[in-house]
Design a protein around this motif. Structure first.
Motif, PDB file in Angstrom:
ATOM      1  N   ALA A  32       1.006  -1.190  -0.040  1.00 44.69           N
ATOM      2  CA  ALA A  32       0.120   0.089  -0.027  1.00 44.69           C
ATOM      3  C   ALA A  32       0.953   1.161   0.123  1.00 44.69           C
ATOM      4  CB  ALA A  32      -0.906   0.026   1.250  1.00 44.69           C
ATOM      5  N   VAL A  33       0.035   2.377  -0.329  1.00 47.08           N
ATOM      6  CA  VAL A  33       1.011   3.783  -0.386  1.00 47.08           C
ATOM      7  C   VAL A  33       0.092   4.773   0.683  1.00 47.08           C
ATOM      8  CG1 VAL A  33       1.442   5.714  -1.570  1.00 47.08           C
ATOM      9  CG2 VAL A  33       1.781   3.520  -2.743  1.00 47.08           C
ATOM     10  N   ALA A  34       1.181   5.003   1.637  1.00 41.86           N
ATOM     11  CA  ALA A  34       0.468   6.051   2.588  1.00 41.86           C
ATOM     12  C   ALA A  34       0.476   7.367   2.160  1.00 41.86           C
ATOM     13  CB  ALA A  34       1.381   5.874   4.034  1.00 41.86           C
ATOM     14  N   ILE A  35      -0.648   8.060   2.448  1.00 43.68           N
ATOM     15  CA  ILE A  35      -0.539   9.415   2.166  1.00 43.68           C
ATOM     16  C   ILE A  35      -0.834  10.531   3.362  1.00 43.68           C
ATOM     17  CG2 ILE A  35      -1.722  11.299   0.652  1.00 43.68           C
ATOM     18  CD1 ILE A  35      -0.282   9.271  -0.992  1.00 43.68           C
ATOM     19  N   ASP A  36      -0.146  11.534   3.513  1.00 42.98           N
ATOM     20  CA  ASP A  36      -0.356  12.315   4.676  1.00 42.98           C
ATOM     21  C   ASP A  36      -0.780  13.839   3.881  1.00 42.98           C
ATOM     22  OD1 ASP A  36      -0.707  13.763   6.758  1.00 42.98           O
ATOM     23  OD2 ASP A  36       1.438  13.707   7.310  1.00 42.98           O
ATOM     24  N   ASP A  37      -2.009  13.955   3.759  1.00 41.98           N
ATOM     25  CA  ASP A  37      -2.697  14.972   3.099  1.00 41.98           C
ATOM     26  C   ASP A  37      -2.594  16.258   3.923  1.00 41.98           C
ATOM     27  OD1 ASP A  37      -3.575  16.998   1.270  1.00 41.98           O
ATOM     28  OD2 ASP A  37      -5.315  15.595   0.581  1.00 41.98           O
ATOM     29  N   ASN A  38      -1.986  16.969   3.922  1.00 39.50           N
ATOM     30  CA  ASN A  38      -2.083  18.351   4.911  1.00 39.50           C
ATOM     31  C   ASN A  38      -2.979  19.349   4.492  1.00 39.50           C
ATOM     32  OD1 ASN A  38      -0.242  17.248   6.901  1.00 39.50           O
ATOM     33  ND2 ASN A  38       1.443  17.522   5.499  1.00 39.50           N
TER      34      ASN A  38
END
Length: 241
Positions: A32-38
């Motif tokens: 999986a790809v982890a995304i931190d959308d700020n």
């Protein structure tokens, strides 16, 4: 300000994940790809990928439907790469204390449907957030083959059949008759041995005669005269050639 902080934590836990199942010897690969959308924009932004970050992932396998009973649960601590991707193997994690089964391979894969529940803890503080629940499809069921060869309980041994009686021995065929041996002629009677004659008496030994006297040696005779020598004969004539 407090509201913004809570919002950032919530948004930061959003992970755009796409699972990839593949059969391995004793587990299932999950990527999986982890995304931190700020930002408050919905969607994936490359700049918001969680690169080289450590996070915790929890997998729960559920029976029959998304709201079914938990069959198995394990956790992983992993790290993302420069693209925000992480990869773990379901079945190789740490089994939780609340997991009904302690072995991933011992699940009854052939009896009912299985659903996979994925949860992420970016802060690693035990506060997992649900990322999704999806049904496990055909490929993971190849794990069933690992246990398919387990033999069942042996059946009871059947009773031994009755031994039949031994058949009677057949008659021995008669051998051909041996021809008659011709009669041996009879031996004539041996004549009786005559009686041994009596041994005659030994005759008396004759007397030894006396040795006669040696006679005298005679005188030597005179030597005769030498005869005359004859003349040599003449030589014969030579024969013609």
């Amino acid at each position: 300000m407090k509201k913004l902080y809570i919002s950032l934590i919530f948004v930061g836990l959003i992970v755009f994940a796409k699972s990839s199942f593949a059969q391995v010897i004793d587990g299932i690969t999950y990527q999986a790809v982890a995304i931190d959308d700020n930002s408050e924009n919905v969607g994936m932004n490359i700049s918001s990928v969680l690169k080289t970050s450590t996070l915790d992932v929890r997998f729960t396998i559920i029976m029959d439907n998304p709201n079914g009973a938990m069959l198995y649960q394990e956790t992983h601590t992993t790290s993302t790469d420069n693209y925000g991707m992480f990869s773990v193997v379901i079945g190789h994690g740490t089994v939780t204390s609340t997991s009904p089964n302690t072995s991933f391979l011992n699940l009854s894969w052939s009896l009912y449907k299985h659903f996979l529940k994925v949860e992420i803890d970016l802060k690693r503080d035990g506060n997992y957030k649900l990322m999704g629940i999806e049904q496990m499809q055909a490929v993971p069921y190849a794990l069933y083959a690992l246990n398919a060869g387990t033999p069942g309980t042996p059946g009871t041994t059947g009773s031994t059949g009755v031994t039949s009686s031994t058949g009677s021995t057949g008659t021995t065929g008669g051998g051909g008759s041996t021809g008659a041996t011709g009669a041996i002629g009879f031996t004539g009677t041996i004549g009786s041995t005559g009686s041994t004659g009596s041994t005659g008496s030994t005759g008396s030994t004759g007397s030894t005669s006396s040795t006669g006297s040696t006679g005298s040696t005679g005188s030597t005779g005179s030597t005769g005269s030498t005869g005359s020598t004859s003349n040599t004969g003449s030589t014969g004539s030579t024969g013609s050639t």
